[in-house]
Scaffold this motif. Sequence first.
Motif, mmCIF file in Angstrom:
data_model
loop_
_atom_site.group_PDB
_atom_site.id
_atom_site.type_symbol
_atom_site.label_atom_id
_atom_site.label_comp_id
_atom_site.label_asym_id
_atom_site.label_seq_id
_atom_site.Cartn_x
_atom_site.Cartn_y
_atom_site.Cartn_z
ATOM 1 N N ALA A 106 -3.070 1.416 -4.770
ATOM 2 C CA ALA A 106 -2.306 2.580 -5.216
ATOM 3 C C ALA A 106 -3.197 3.322 -6.197
ATOM 4 N N LEU A 118 3.268 -1.258 -2.396
ATOM 5 C CA LEU A 118 2.070 -1.899 -1.830
ATOM 6 C C LEU A 118 2.481 -2.933 -0.787
ATOM 7 N N ILE A 157 5.590 0.272 -7.743
ATOM 8 C CA ILE A 157 4.259 0.299 -7.128
ATOM 9 C C ILE A 157 3.982 -0.988 -6.365
ATOM 10 N N TYR A 197 1.637 8.721 -6.650
ATOM 11 C CA TYR A 197 0.452 7.924 -6.358
ATOM 12 C C TYR A 197 0.303 7.874 -4.848
ATOM 13 N N THR A 198 -0.888 7.477 -4.411
ATOM 14 C CA THR A 198 -1.202 7.368 -2.998
ATOM 15 C C THR A 198 -1.600 5.935 -2.699
ATOM 16 N N ILE A 199 -1.178 5.423 -1.539
ATOM 17 C CA ILE A 199 -1.562 4.071 -1.130
ATOM 18 C C ILE A 199 -2.498 4.169 0.071
#
Length: 108
Positions: free
Chosen positions: A24, A61, A57, A3-5
């Motif tokens: 996310a 974050l 996650i 995943y990308t934040i």
Amino acid sequence: MTYTITSRMGRYSESDDITHIWEATDEGQVIGALYVTTDTQEVAQIEVDADRRREGIATALWEAATAEMDVFHAYEAHRTPEGAAFAQAVGGEEIETCEISHCYCTQD
């Protein structure tokens, strides 16, 4: 899982104030978000999709947010049991007094 934040400014809902938001995303879908107030830098909300929990996650974050600015956990009496567990797990400072003029919590 990957995943990308990313971070941005926005609203949790149309009636809410502007907040700092870290999201996310996985393949273009938001799978988790952390909302931080602009005035007190307090965690207003953190959420992760039920089927993506236990992947780190929420912690990622938190780490992304605290790398960019000071972030404080909500006043203890305002936290849900899940919010209290999260605050304990990631550590960090909390808001020490309730700043809400009409609040259900009690203070010394």
